[in-house]
Motif scaffolding. Sequence first.
Motif, mmCIF file in Angstrom:
data_model
loop_
_atom_site.group_PDB
_atom_site.id
_atom_site.type_symbol
_atom_site.label_atom_id
_atom_site.label_comp_id
_atom_site.label_asym_id
_atom_site.label_seq_id
_atom_site.Cartn_x
_atom_site.Cartn_y
_atom_site.Cartn_z
ATOM 1 N N GLN A 1 23.774 19.528 45.727
ATOM 2 C CA GLN A 1 22.920 20.631 45.289
ATOM 3 C C GLN A 1 23.567 21.976 45.586
ATOM 4 O OE1 GLN A 1 19.877 20.342 43.545
ATOM 5 N NE2 GLN A 1 20.383 22.503 43.253
ATOM 6 N N ARG A 2 24.169 22.097 46.757
ATOM 7 C CA ARG A 2 24.817 23.357 47.115
ATOM 8 C C ARG A 2 26.031 23.628 46.237
ATOM 9 N NH1 ARG A 2 21.864 21.729 51.131
ATOM 10 N NH2 ARG A 2 21.017 23.209 52.671
ATOM 11 N N ASP B 1 24.670 24.834 42.976
ATOM 12 C CA ASP B 1 24.162 26.203 43.055
ATOM 13 C C ASP B 1 25.283 27.224 43.248
ATOM 14 O OD1 ASP B 1 21.637 25.133 42.831
ATOM 15 O OD2 ASP B 1 21.224 25.194 44.995
#
Length: 234
Positions: free
Chosen positions: A160-161, A164
């Motif tokens: 997810q990081r 993002d």
Amino acid sequence: NALYQKSLMDNEMETNEVVSRNLYPPRVSEMNGEIKLLHHYAWEESGFPQHWVKEFNNHLSGMTCLSEHVRKIMIDNGVNLPMITSGCGTDHWLRVQPDQDYSVEGKAFRFLHVSSCFPRKGVNILLDAFGKAFTKEDDVSLVIKTFENPHNTLIQDLEQRRKDNPRFPDVVVIFDDITEAQLKAVYESCDILVAPSLAEGFGLPMAEAIYSGLGVVTNSWGGQLDFCNSETAW
């Protein structure tokens, strides 16, 4: 196992002088002895179940705790037994020889984190801080040695990081079971151990890191404060 089998054959009416247990969950009733102890006990959270407090006070003669942190938690939650801090054996690490054939991927400067990645280990805090401090253009890696378990969401959190932030810095994850010699090679291939755990009963990876010559960054709350201070850690 031999001692356990012998205990089954002993006369049920015979009373032992000392009975000492080390188990989780802590079962302290039906201890057939004059002196009844729970030893080397670990606990991380500031709260402690009151039904266990009652059991400890009613059935035990005393306790040994893994750290001053654990002993204080017991006292704060109402355990009123004689207690001492036993500590945790760590000098065995000095006798472990690193496996020179075991190599770890990573850039020139390497941060290390070793844990189960349970939520209380603060891995999300670590990933957020690492992403704010560095980018993938920096010659820096974060090496995480962990293992798969139902509470470990590291891969999803990391993905997810990266989604993002396309410039998220380099992270190397080791899930494999490795030997002590290989683990020591991991320590010695890194520069700083970071352990932002919300609480530790003792904090063995911090002790292993210090013995391996690494700097240690950790929180100023938890069992690791028995040996992590201004002279040994940040």
